[in-house]
Design a protein around this motif. Structure first.
Motif: not given
Length: 414
Positions: A301-314, A323-335
């Motif tokens: 699930v961690t690998v899957d989440g990273v792939i989904l998050l990177v896809t969203w960022w791209c 206003p929220y992109a960078l904060a989510l990119l950092i906060a979600l993996p840390l959470t």
């Protein structure tokens, strides 16, 4: 359903039943409110999706409830679980119970029956404590199923709509709050219900429940948010993503040879539902060494989440999401990592131990790992009842949930 000992029904059990009904009605009301708002605003697609989630969840829950009623009627001694003020759920009115389930009212009737029975036991001091506890155990499992079939997908949908439209209505915030509350309450309620199958409840404190609640919340929340973010940029692919992972998860459940239900059709329904639950959160379903399976699941699930998050960022809109992109990119993996840390702390410092009170099988040592404890010989706690009703379904899940290594040696709950 087996014979053994459960904790006595208390005012806390009654309060949980009442709050459970209130949460169910509020969650259902918020669903109807959101669906009505979508319809009035002309958002017929979102209206259809939300309505589909509501119907699917209701049908699945009613099917589980009906299967369990059929199983329980076939068990010896279930009809004798009558109290002076009434009989078991639906009594002998099979046609009436079938009609209520077809009308999607079986789950609500279970809530009402649990409150009715609990009021007799707690307030009027009548007999039937074992049956009142039995009802609450089934309700906790049904609420778990309802939560991950409706509340978690609905929460994902609400966040997705807010991201897609870049605006939020008050009703959407209310729906998100109701869904989050429903998930949080399910976590506490289900955990508490499983704990009642452990002979030594003194070790279970509020600190343990809080840590357990936090690590589930901290793992589920970023998972839901990541799925919503991915859906906001590639909405046509989220369906394929779900079906692919769901199919893999169902195969994994099948490979673990689960035996939760008492029929083949019911067991496959259960496996399909666990596949849906695993799409959002880990849920232990089999005996044996669970630590390895949990590590595999969270790694996947961690690998899957990273792939989904990177896809969203791209693929995101840089201007709209600034206003929220960078904060989510950092906060979600840390959470998510924080959730894994809380989970590790829970199992290292707060995991309930089943040592001491249970009767050991002949030849076994006094100290056994959690999964090696038999649930078949608890002392009777209710002096007014010679033998108490034990919910076999929840007993199995308690064994699986609290197992960490080894295999349960008792064959009575298989």
């Amino acid at each position: 359903m087996e014979r053994g000992s459960l904790s006595k029904y208390s005012w806390i059990d009654f309060a949980f039943s009442v709050v459970g009904v209130f949460t169910f009605l509020v969650d259902w009301g918020s669903d109807v409110w959101v669906a009505t708002e979508f319809y009035n605003q002309g958002d017929f697609f979102w209206f259809g999706v939300l309505l589909g989630l509501m119907v699917l969840s209701s049908v699945v829950v009613q099917m589980f409830s009906w299967f369990w009623l059929k199983y329980d009627r076939e068990l010896p001694g279930f009809s004798s679980a009558q109290t002076p003020g009434g009989s078991v759920l639906f009594g002998d009115r099979v046609k009436l119970s079938c009609l209520l389930h077809v009308l999607q009212l079986g789950f609500l009737c279970r809530h009402i029956s649990a409150i009715r029975q609990g009021f007799r036991v707690w307030w009027r001091k009548q007999e039937g404590s074992e049956y009142a506890v039995y009802l609450t155990h089934d309700l906790s499992m049904l609420r778990l199923i309802e939560t991950f079939c409706e509340s978690a997908p609905q929460l994902t949908l609400m966040i997705y709509v807010m991201l897609r439209t870049n605006k939020a209505r008050t009703v959407q915030f209310v729906s998100i709050a109701a869904s989050t509350t429903s998930i949080a309450w399910m976590v506490v309620d289900y955990h508490r219900s499983l704990r009642s199958f452990l002979p030594d409840k003194a070790k279970q404190g509020w600190g343990s429940s809080l840590i357990y609640f936090l690590w589930n919340l901290l793992l589920i929340a970023p998972r839901v948010a990541t799925l919503a973010l991915f859906s906001s940029v590639l909405p046509g692919y989220i369906g394929a993503h779900f079906l692919l992972l769901w199919f893999v998860f169902v195969l994994w459940v099948w490979r673990q040879k689960t035996d939760f239900m008492d029929s083949v059709a019911g067991e496959w329904l259960y496996r399909a539902t666990v596949g849906l639950i695993w799409y959002f959160s880990w849920f232990n379903v089999a005996e044996g060494r669970t630590r390895g399976r949990s590590i595999i699941y969270h790694s996947f699930v961690t690998v899957d989440g990273v792939i989904l998050l990177v896809t969203w960022w791209c693929y995101r809109d840089p201007v709209q999401s600034e206003p929220y992109a960078l904060a989510l990119l950092i906060a979600l993996p840390l959470t998510y990592l924080l959730g894994l840390l809380f989970k590790a702390i829970y199992y290292c410092c707060f995991h309930p131990k089943l040592w001491g009170p249970p009767v050991r099988d002949p030849g076994l040592p006094d100290d056994l790992p959690d999964a090696d404890v038999s649930f078949r010989a608890f002392p009777i706690q209710d002096v007014t009842v010679s033998a108490q009703l034990v919910n076999k379904r929840m007993g199995r899940h308690a064994t699986h949930f609290y197992s960490d290594q080894g295999v349960t040696r008792s064959t009575e709950y298989r």
